[in-house]
Design a protein around this motif. Structure first.
Motif, PDB file in Angstrom:
ATOM      1  N   TRP A   1       0.840  -1.200   0.000  1.00 24.27           N
ATOM      2  CA  TRP A   1       0.000   0.000   0.000  1.00 24.27           C
ATOM      3  C   TRP A   1       0.875   1.250   0.000  1.00 24.27           C
ATOM      4  CZ3 TRP A   1       0.625   2.834   4.591  1.00 24.27           C
ATOM      5  CH2 TRP A   1       1.089   2.122   5.708  1.00 24.27           C
ATOM      6  N   ASN A   2       0.336   2.307  -0.607  1.00 26.60           N
ATOM      7  CA  ASN A   2       1.048   3.570  -0.765  1.00 26.60           C
ATOM      8  C   ASN A   2       0.828   4.456   0.458  1.00 26.60           C
ATOM      9  OD1 ASN A   2       1.022   6.598  -1.743  1.00 26.60           O
ATOM     10  ND2 ASN A   2       2.337   5.470  -3.155  1.00 26.60           N
ATOM     11  N   TYR A   3       1.918   4.933   1.024  1.00 29.72           N
ATOM     12  CA  TYR A   3       1.847   5.729   2.259  1.00 29.72           C
ATOM     13  C   TYR A   3       1.046   7.020   2.046  1.00 29.72           C
ATOM     14  CZ  TYR A   3       3.513   8.007   6.556  1.00 29.72           C
ATOM     15  OH  TYR A   3       3.589   8.639   7.783  1.00 29.72           O
ATOM     16  N   ARG A   4       1.324   7.715   0.962  1.00 25.69           N
ATOM     17  CA  ARG A   4       0.636   8.985   0.718  1.00 25.69           C
ATOM     18  C   ARG A   4      -0.854   8.772   0.467  1.00 25.69           C
ATOM     19  NH1 ARG A   4       4.399  13.077  -2.882  1.00 25.69           N
ATOM     20  NH2 ARG A   4       6.283  12.992  -1.563  1.00 25.69           N
ATOM     21  N   THR A   5      -1.194   7.682  -0.176  1.00 22.45           N
ATOM     22  CA  THR A   5      -2.616   7.385  -0.397  1.00 22.45           C
ATOM     23  C   THR A   5      -3.331   7.183   0.922  1.00 22.45           C
ATOM     24  OG1 THR A   5      -2.144   6.335  -2.532  1.00 22.45           O
ATOM     25  CG2 THR A   5      -4.237   5.791  -1.493  1.00 22.45           C
TER      26      THR A   5
ATOM     27  N   ASP B   1     -11.195  12.867  16.301  1.00 28.87           N
ATOM     28  CA  ASP B   1     -10.401  12.149  17.302  1.00 28.87           C
ATOM     29  C   ASP B   1      -9.069  11.652  16.764  1.00 28.87           C
ATOM     30  OD1 ASP B   1     -12.118  10.550  15.727  1.00 28.87           O
ATOM     31  OD2 ASP B   1     -11.922   8.851  17.084  1.00 28.87           O
ATOM     32  N   ILE B   2      -8.896  11.618  15.436  1.00 24.90           N
ATOM     33  CA  ILE B   2      -7.626  11.161  14.869  1.00 24.90           C
ATOM     34  C   ILE B   2      -6.860  12.296  14.199  1.00 24.90           C
ATOM     35  CG2 ILE B   2      -8.522   8.818  14.495  1.00 24.90           C
ATOM     36  CD1 ILE B   2      -8.729   9.503  11.497  1.00 24.90           C
ATOM     37  N   SER B   3      -7.314  13.531  14.339  1.00 24.95           N
ATOM     38  CA  SER B   3      -6.720  14.649  13.606  1.00 24.95           C
ATOM     39  C   SER B   3      -5.232  14.815  13.877  1.00 24.95           C
ATOM     40  CB  SER B   3      -7.455  15.950  13.945  1.00 24.95           C
ATOM     41  OG  SER B   3      -8.752  15.956  13.406  1.00 24.95           O
ATOM     42  N   VAL B   4      -4.858  14.922  15.135  1.00 26.28           N
ATOM     43  CA  VAL B   4      -3.451  15.172  15.457  1.00 26.28           C
ATOM     44  C   VAL B   4      -2.578  13.989  15.069  1.00 26.28           C
ATOM     45  CG1 VAL B   4      -3.663  14.322  17.839  1.00 26.28           C
ATOM     46  CG2 VAL B   4      -1.869  15.959  17.253  1.00 26.28           C
ATOM     47  N   HIS B   5      -3.104  12.790  15.153  1.00 31.45           N
ATOM     48  CA  HIS B   5      -2.339  11.594  14.825  1.00 31.45           C
ATOM     49  C   HIS B   5      -2.094  11.498  13.313  1.00 31.45           C
ATOM     50  CE1 HIS B   5      -3.483  10.568  18.931  1.00 31.45           C
ATOM     51  NE2 HIS B   5      -4.727  10.839  18.582  1.00 31.45           N
ATOM     52  N   VAL B   6      -3.107  11.840  12.527  1.00 27.83           N
ATOM     53  CA  VAL B   6      -2.958  11.826  11.070  1.00 27.83           C
ATOM     54  C   VAL B   6      -1.988  12.909  10.628  1.00 27.83           C
ATOM     55  CG1 VAL B   6      -4.163  12.183   8.879  1.00 27.83           C
ATOM     56  CG2 VAL B   6      -5.234  10.820  10.691  1.00 27.83           C
ATOM     57  N   HIS B   7      -2.078  14.085  11.235  1.00 30.59           N
ATOM     58  CA  HIS B   7      -1.196  15.175  10.844  1.00 30.59           C
ATOM     59  C   HIS B   7       0.258  14.840  11.160  1.00 30.59           C
ATOM     60  CE1 HIS B   7       0.700  19.202  10.880  1.00 30.59           C
ATOM     61  NE2 HIS B   7      -0.188  19.472   9.938  1.00 30.59           N
ATOM     62  N   GLN B   8       0.483  14.149  12.246  1.00 30.57           N
ATOM     63  CA  GLN B   8       1.839  13.708  12.561  1.00 30.57           C
ATOM     64  C   GLN B   8       2.402  12.821  11.444  1.00 30.57           C
ATOM     65  OE1 GLN B   8       3.554  12.956  16.650  1.00 30.57           O
ATOM     66  NE2 GLN B   8       1.486  12.184  16.915  1.00 30.57           N
ATOM     67  N   CYS B   9       1.575  11.880  10.987  1.00 33.80           N
ATOM     68  CA  CYS B   9       2.013  10.977   9.912  1.00 33.80           C
ATOM     69  C   CYS B   9       2.209  11.714   8.596  1.00 33.80           C
ATOM     70  CB  CYS B   9       0.995   9.851   9.729  1.00 33.80           C
ATOM     71  SG  CYS B   9       0.824   8.744  11.162  1.00 33.80           S
ATOM     72  N   ALA B  10       1.356  12.692   8.320  1.00 32.96           N
ATOM     73  CA  ALA B  10       1.419  13.427   7.056  1.00 32.96           C
ATOM     74  C   ALA B  10       2.717  14.222   6.917  1.00 32.96           C
ATOM     75  CB  ALA B  10       0.215  14.358   6.933  1.00 32.96           C
TER      76      ALA B  10
ATOM     77  N   ARG C   1       4.091   2.081  11.033  1.00 33.17           N
ATOM     78  CA  ARG C   1       3.414   1.516  12.201  1.00 33.17           C
ATOM     79  C   ARG C   1       2.344   2.471  12.735  1.00 33.17           C
ATOM     80  NH1 ARG C   1       8.821  -0.108  14.081  1.00 33.17           N
ATOM     81  NH2 ARG C   1       9.062  -2.365  13.824  1.00 33.17           N
ATOM     82  N   ALA C   2       2.649   3.780  12.697  1.00 32.89           N
ATOM     83  CA  ALA C   2       1.688   4.771  13.174  1.00 32.89           C
ATOM     84  C   ALA C   2       0.423   4.775  12.316  1.00 32.89           C
ATOM     85  CB  ALA C   2       2.333   6.158  13.189  1.00 32.89           C
ATOM     86  N   ILE C   3       0.582   4.666  10.991  1.00 26.93           N
ATOM     87  CA  ILE C   3      -0.564   4.603  10.089  1.00 26.93           C
ATOM     88  C   ILE C   3      -1.402   3.359  10.390  1.00 26.93           C
ATOM     89  CG2 ILE C   3      -1.245   4.173   7.690  1.00 26.93           C
ATOM     90  CD1 ILE C   3      -0.617   7.012   7.995  1.00 26.93           C
ATOM     91  N   ILE C   4      -0.727   2.237  10.562  1.00 28.63           N
ATOM     92  CA  ILE C   4      -1.437   0.984  10.832  1.00 28.63           C
ATOM     93  C   ILE C   4      -2.154   1.056  12.183  1.00 28.63           C
ATOM     94  CG2 ILE C   4      -1.115  -1.494  11.253  1.00 28.63           C
ATOM     95  CD1 ILE C   4       1.111  -1.439   9.165  1.00 28.63           C
ATOM     96  N   ARG C   5      -1.517   1.695  13.148  1.00 28.93           N
ATOM     97  CA  ARG C   5      -2.148   1.855  14.461  1.00 28.93           C
ATOM     98  C   ARG C   5      -3.451   2.647  14.341  1.00 28.93           C
ATOM     99  NH1 ARG C   5      -0.324   1.833  19.919  1.00 28.93           N
ATOM    100  NH2 ARG C   5      -2.106   2.435  21.202  1.00 28.93           N
TER     101      ARG C   5
END
Length: 276
Positions: free
Chosen positions: A42-46, A61-70, A82-86
């Protein structure tokens, strides 16, 4: 489905880790870290794009976590994967959830705003200026229901907690002031409950300093360096169109938009923000 979580037993072995969208850690560049394991699957950016769309519509509830990954989409490492999968595992257990709206007509327009002072700093990224940027988080509420929320890094380096909070307050008011004007224009056509917005600042050691800067016409040698562009809302405060109030940390909805939280506080704030 993109992450293959419903088919991959490796990520279904533990239930405990699904309760929170991330651990209480801040991601960093991890330049010397392990390379991604599922590059061919799977593509990380997708994945980041899909999660960004989701957090901006129904899952604050996932805003800050997604922004960290982005932030690390250019060269993601195994830790970022691992963070994306979490996050995906967390969503898998709450796929039927969203925002439960229970309008309270006794409440008007409210804004909860918070900042995490230099919360992204990591020893591994000590030479990067981005690592000392503070994070702004705010949520706009109308009739007790969330209508807009933001979690993002500030564009300038704040020199104190009070300055970081003040910048966050200013950023949130840039959204609120035009919204107030629009609501006043619509009032003649639609039955809108308009009240003075309540701006709540979280309790930090010197958050009273942030409130003081916003409400009092005075400067000190420690605050005069703050750019005038952050005082754009003071006329609204002076005219009582906007009131800035103190609020306890445990009631600060924006706290979950600034940093990963522990289970108890996260669940309490999610209940107040999303209704479950």
């Amino acid at each position: 489905q993109l992450l293959g979580l419903d088919r991959n037993n490796e990520w279904k072995s533990s239930t405990k880790s699904r309760l929170l969208p991330s651990e209480q850690i801040i991601l960093h560049r991890d330049s010397e870290g392990e390379q991604r394991k599922y590059t061919d699957k799977w593509n990380y950016r997708t994945a980041v794009g899909m999660l960004t769309y989701l957090q901006g519509n129904t899952r604050p509830d996932i805003s800050v976590h997604v922004h960290q990954c982005a932030r690390f989409s250019i060269d993601p490492k195994r830790s970022h994967e691992r963070a994306i999968i979490r996050i995906g595992r967390y969503l898998l257990t709450s796929r039927e959830r969203g925002i439960i709206y229970k309008p309270d007509t006794s409440k008007g327009l409210e804004c909860y705003v918070d900042a995490d002072f230099a919360g992204s700093w990591q020893k591994a990224d000590a030479e990067s200026a981005d690592s000392v940027m503070s994070r702004t988080g705010y949520v706009l509420m109308y009739a007790g229901c969330p209508i807009h929320w933001v979690s993002k890094l500030q564009t300038e380096i704040a020199l104190s907690t009070a300055e970081a909070e003040y910048i966050a307050l200013s950023q949130s008011l840039r959204e609120v002031i035009p919204l107030m004007s629009m609501m006043k224009e619509l009032k003649d056509t639609f039955p809108i409950e308009i009240q003075i917005p309540n701006f709540n600042c979280t309790v930090h050691e010197d958050n009273q300093s942030c409130i003081s800067m916003a409400t009092k016409q005075k400067f000190s040698p420690r605050t005069k360096h703050i750019a005038l562009k952050y005082h754009h809302f003071r006329s609204y405060v002076n005219s009582k169109q906007i009131e800035v109030h103190y609020i306890n940390t445990h009631d600060q909805l924006a706290d979950c938009l600034t940093k990963p939280l522990g289970a108890n506080l996260f669940f309490n704030l999610r209940k107040m923000l999303m209704g479950w």
